[in-house]
Design an enzyme around this catalytic site. Structure first.
Site, PDB file in Angstrom:
ATOM      1  N   GLN A   1       1.986  -1.131  -2.995  1.00  0.00           N
ATOM      2  CA  GLN A   1       1.762  -0.215  -1.881  1.00  0.00           C
ATOM      3  C   GLN A   1       0.303  -0.261  -1.431  1.00  0.00           C
ATOM      4  O   GLN A   1      -0.614  -0.205  -2.256  1.00  0.00           O
ATOM      5  CB  GLN A   1       2.167   1.213  -2.291  1.00  0.00           C
ATOM      6  CG  GLN A   1       2.134   2.237  -1.161  1.00  0.00           C
ATOM      7  CD  GLN A   1       3.149   1.954  -0.055  1.00  0.00           C
ATOM      8  OE1 GLN A   1       4.207   1.379  -0.284  1.00  0.00           O
ATOM      9  NE2 GLN A   1       2.827   2.350   1.160  1.00  0.00           N
TER      10      GLN A   1
ATOM     11  N   ASP B   1       7.724  -7.685   0.636  1.00  0.00           N
ATOM     12  CA  ASP B   1       6.951  -7.142   1.759  1.00  0.00           C
ATOM     13  C   ASP B   1       6.565  -8.246   2.746  1.00  0.00           C
ATOM     14  O   ASP B   1       6.133  -7.962   3.857  1.00  0.00           O
ATOM     15  CB  ASP B   1       5.651  -6.498   1.236  1.00  0.00           C
ATOM     16  CG  ASP B   1       5.690  -4.979   1.300  1.00  0.00           C
ATOM     17  OD1 ASP B   1       6.471  -4.440   2.106  1.00  0.00           O
ATOM     18  OD2 ASP B   1       4.930  -4.343   0.546  1.00  0.00           O
TER      19      ASP B   1
ATOM     20  N   LYS C   1      11.098   4.965  -0.888  1.00  0.00           N
ATOM     21  CA  LYS C   1      11.592   3.605  -1.139  1.00  0.00           C
ATOM     22  C   LYS C   1      12.431   3.586  -2.415  1.00  0.00           C
ATOM     23  O   LYS C   1      13.515   2.998  -2.461  1.00  0.00           O
ATOM     24  CB  LYS C   1      10.423   2.616  -1.259  1.00  0.00           C
ATOM     25  CG  LYS C   1       9.745   2.319   0.080  1.00  0.00           C
ATOM     26  CD  LYS C   1       8.437   1.538  -0.067  1.00  0.00           C
ATOM     27  CE  LYS C   1       7.742   1.395   1.285  1.00  0.00           C
ATOM     28  NZ  LYS C   1       6.442   0.714   1.237  1.00  0.00           N
TER      29      LYS C   1
HETATM   30  N1  GUN Z   1       1.324   0.599   3.538  1.00  0.00           N
HETATM   31  C1  GUN Z   1       1.703   0.884   4.800  1.00  0.00           C
HETATM   32  N2  GUN Z   1       2.825   0.205   5.120  1.00  0.00           N
HETATM   33  C2  GUN Z   1       3.154  -0.533   4.037  1.00  0.00           C
HETATM   34  C3  GUN Z   1       4.202  -1.453   3.755  1.00  0.00           C
HETATM   35  O1  GUN Z   1       5.072  -1.738   4.580  1.00  0.00           O
HETATM   36  N3  GUN Z   1       4.189  -1.999   2.509  1.00  0.00           N
HETATM   37  C4  GUN Z   1       3.240  -1.709   1.593  1.00  0.00           C
HETATM   38  N4  GUN Z   1       3.304  -2.313   0.428  1.00  0.00           N
HETATM   39  N5  GUN Z   1       2.251  -0.878   1.828  1.00  0.00           N
HETATM   40  C5  GUN Z   1       2.198  -0.289   3.044  1.00  0.00           C
END
Ligand code: GUN
Length: 290
Positions: free
Chosen positions: A96, A119, A52
């Protein structure tokens, strides 16, 4: 059979974002800035967050990685979240998941300022999405919808079966596919681990979206000829022949299913790269809204 090339489409989206960022900068605007909070050292999370942050650079965003000790107290994590909420140089941020067991995930997600919630996990954004209002849509469901849209796959009046009811993928995807929009307008069935006979639903489905985390779950005898199959699975399976020691396996038994479908996403290179592209898109939206 057409392969839904998420890698190619995500590169295109990133190019589009890069141009918009350049326009903002050319007009003297501030560079969009995404922050990512990572607690602990979970291998998969480290990979995702790293990816990311690297993608931010590619489109001309600023990025900040806040890597915290896995033993951090809930109060200290909340104070890090509050700093991000108060920092007007940060347009959006993600926490995350999963978080360590001693931290209440729900409590943390509720602390995120909905205006910076790229998110789309805060109930404020989730609720707006469910009512088809403008909001931050969670990146993976958003990526699935965008992929369907860019390949011009007809969803109106189709039978869509979503397998898996997680807050991150299954449930929001089921809402988006049934929303009065394009893509959308689909007749959606959400099946899950307590559904007695999943094949009885998938066999009638025009579109199947699998987000279970069970490698090779969907087999060819569970689908009808000509269906569209979207695979959200990204399980790491040990593989000594690979440099990393593992390979990524989807929820679809690709080799058998591919002969029967009209469209299918590969793993890797399908939904995965779309997720990151849509997170960047949400960050750009946060920057523009600010
Ligand atoms: N863990 C698995 N997928 C995601 C996501 O799309 N965003 C975040 N913050 N954590 C995750």
């Amino acid at each position: 059979m057409v392969l839904l090339d998420g890698k190619f489409i995500s590169e295109k989206i990133k190019e589009e974002i890069k141009i918009e960022v350049q326009n903002i900068k050319n007009n003297g605007g501030r560079t969009p800035h995404l922050a990512a909070v990572l607690v602990g050292n979970d291998g998969a999370s480290l990979t995702y967050v790293g990816s990311k942050v690297r993608s931010c650079k590619k489109v001309g965003f600023e990025s900040t990685l806040i890597h915290l000790d896995e033993n951090i107290s809930e109060d200290n994590l909340i104070s890090e979240i509050n700093k991000l909420n108060d920092n007007d140089q940060i347009d959006g941020y993600i926490v995350q998941l999963p978080l360590p067991k001693h931290i209440n995930e729900e409590k943390i997600l509720m602390m995120v300022n909905p205006k910076k919630d790229v998110d789309g996990f805060h109930p404020f954004n989730f609720g707006k999405m469910a009512q088809n209002m403008d909001s931050f849509i969670p990146a993976t469901p958003h990526g699935i919808i965008e992929l369907i849209d860019r390949y011009d796959i007809d969803t109106e009046g189709k039978n869509t079966v979503v397998i898996g009811r997680s807050n991150i993928v299954g449930r929001p995807t089921s809402i988006l596919m049934s929303n009065k929009s394009k893509p959308g307008n689909s007749t959606v069935t959400l099946v899950h681990s307590r559904t007695p006979d999943i094949p009885s639903f998938t066999k009638k489905a025009d579109i199947i979206i699998v987000a279970l985390g069970i490698p090779n779950f969907l087999k060819s005898d569970m689908i009808k000829q000509g269906s569209v199959v979207i695979d959200v699975g990204i399980t790491r399976v040990q593989d000594k022949t690979k440099k990393k020691g593992y390979r990524i396996v989807g929820d679809v038994d690709f080799e058998s299913v591919k002969t029967k479908v009209s469209y299918i996403t590969p793993v890797p290179g399908g939904v995965g790269p779309m997720t990151i592209a849509m997170l960047l898109k949400n960050t750009l939206k946060a920057r523009i809204n600010n």
